[in-house]
Design a protein around this motif. Sequence first.
Motif, PDB file in Angstrom:
ATOM      1  N   SER A  60       0.857  -1.184   0.000  1.00 43.07           N
ATOM      2  CA  SER A  60       0.000   0.000   0.000  1.00 43.07           C
ATOM      3  C   SER A  60       0.896   1.238   0.000  1.00 43.07           C
ATOM      4  O   SER A  60       1.770   1.376   0.857  1.00 43.07           O
ATOM      5  N   TYR A  66       0.440   5.545  -1.550  1.00 44.35           N
ATOM      6  CA  TYR A  66      -0.510   6.651  -1.387  1.00 44.35           C
ATOM      7  C   TYR A  66      -0.369   7.541  -2.606  1.00 44.35           C
ATOM      8  O   TYR A  66       0.644   7.520  -3.308  1.00 44.35           O
ATOM      9  N   ALA A 119      -1.442  -1.169  -3.890  1.00 42.86           N
ATOM     10  CA  ALA A 119      -2.781  -0.726  -3.515  1.00 42.86           C
ATOM     11  C   ALA A 119      -2.722   0.708  -3.003  1.00 42.86           C
ATOM     12  O   ALA A 119      -1.668   1.181  -2.563  1.00 42.86           O
ATOM     13  N   PRO A 174      -4.869   3.524  -0.417  1.00 36.25           N
ATOM     14  CA  PRO A 174      -5.875   3.586   0.657  1.00 36.25           C
ATOM     15  C   PRO A 174      -7.084   4.422   0.245  1.00 36.25           C
ATOM     16  O   PRO A 174      -6.959   5.403  -0.484  1.00 36.25           O
ATOM     17  N   PHE A 193      -8.220  -0.778   1.098  1.00 33.03           N
ATOM     18  CA  PHE A 193      -7.119  -0.695   0.145  1.00 33.03           C
ATOM     19  C   PHE A 193      -7.567  -1.303  -1.182  1.00 33.03           C
ATOM     20  O   PHE A 193      -8.078  -2.432  -1.208  1.00 33.03           O
ATOM     21  N   GLU A 252      -6.575  -2.194  -5.253  1.00 34.34           N
ATOM     22  CA  GLU A 252      -5.426  -2.467  -6.118  1.00 34.34           C
ATOM     23  C   GLU A 252      -5.311  -1.416  -7.220  1.00 34.34           C
ATOM     24  O   GLU A 252      -6.309  -1.003  -7.822  1.00 34.34           O
ATOM     25  N   PRO A 306      -2.884  -5.364   2.288  1.00 34.32           N
ATOM     26  CA  PRO A 306      -1.443  -5.126   2.134  1.00 34.32           C
ATOM     27  C   PRO A 306      -0.592  -5.887   3.141  1.00 34.32           C
ATOM     28  O   PRO A 306      -0.978  -6.054   4.298  1.00 34.32           O
ATOM     29  N   VAL A 362       2.677  -1.511   4.405  1.00 35.17           N
ATOM     30  CA  VAL A 362       1.961  -0.240   4.389  1.00 35.17           C
ATOM     31  C   VAL A 362       2.986   0.887   4.437  1.00 35.17           C
ATOM     32  O   VAL A 362       3.772   0.980   5.392  1.00 35.17           O
TER      33      VAL A 362
END
Length: 232
Positions: free
Chosen positions: A79, A81, A105, A107, A118, A120, A145, A148
């Motif tokens: 994950s 951002y 992924a 969030p 999360f 993909e 995830p 993270v």
Amino acid sequence: MNGTYTDGEAQGTGSLLSHLGNPEAHPEPIDIALWRRAERQRLIADRLAMSSQVRHEHARRMAEELEAIVPQGRDTVVSVYWPFRGEPNLVPWMSTVVQRQMRVALPVVIARNQPLEFREWQPGVPLARGVWNIPFPADGRVAIPTVVIAPLVGFDCAGFRLGYGGGFFDRTLAARSAKPLVIGVGYDNLEIPTIHPQPHDILMDWIVTGNGAPRNIQSTSQNVGGHRLERP
């Protein structure tokens, strides 16, 4: 992480660590939430004052450091951002991760006071706009995830993260039965002596700043100022 989702800190609660080292050096504020709000404003302003070139170079070095930390393999789900308000832009690195047959992924805020979801992501997928107008994969399947990567508004030497105040990352990690590897990423000038951690604040496993020396926070405990801090 919505503009309407304000600080999650309880007002007037006692700090998990009242000080680091000398208690007179970093006295606990009377109102933790108010102090954190002011620190966020100051640190975000410092981040936005950095030139785009400096931020780009930091992000490039952070990606190199993440290469040495993030486990490689098809079972890895990272994950990341979507960059917001001067955060390090790791989107090019995300594409590299996908090319290696690993999953990425992003969030998504589902509701206030709820854990993050999360979804993909792959290069070129349709994006929708979420809270604070931050993009997320419109049709991405839900992922869990194993790693993270959390953006840092600020951080302290103990390994605690100062976020945007909604409590989304801490709430999400606390809800997980199997804890992922948690990596905080942010510029090294955003370090502060202490965030005055509260019981809900969760330690990072690593902090990456792009300065060539990622910090390996002990994954099971951290001793600071005579206090032993346990990860959940």
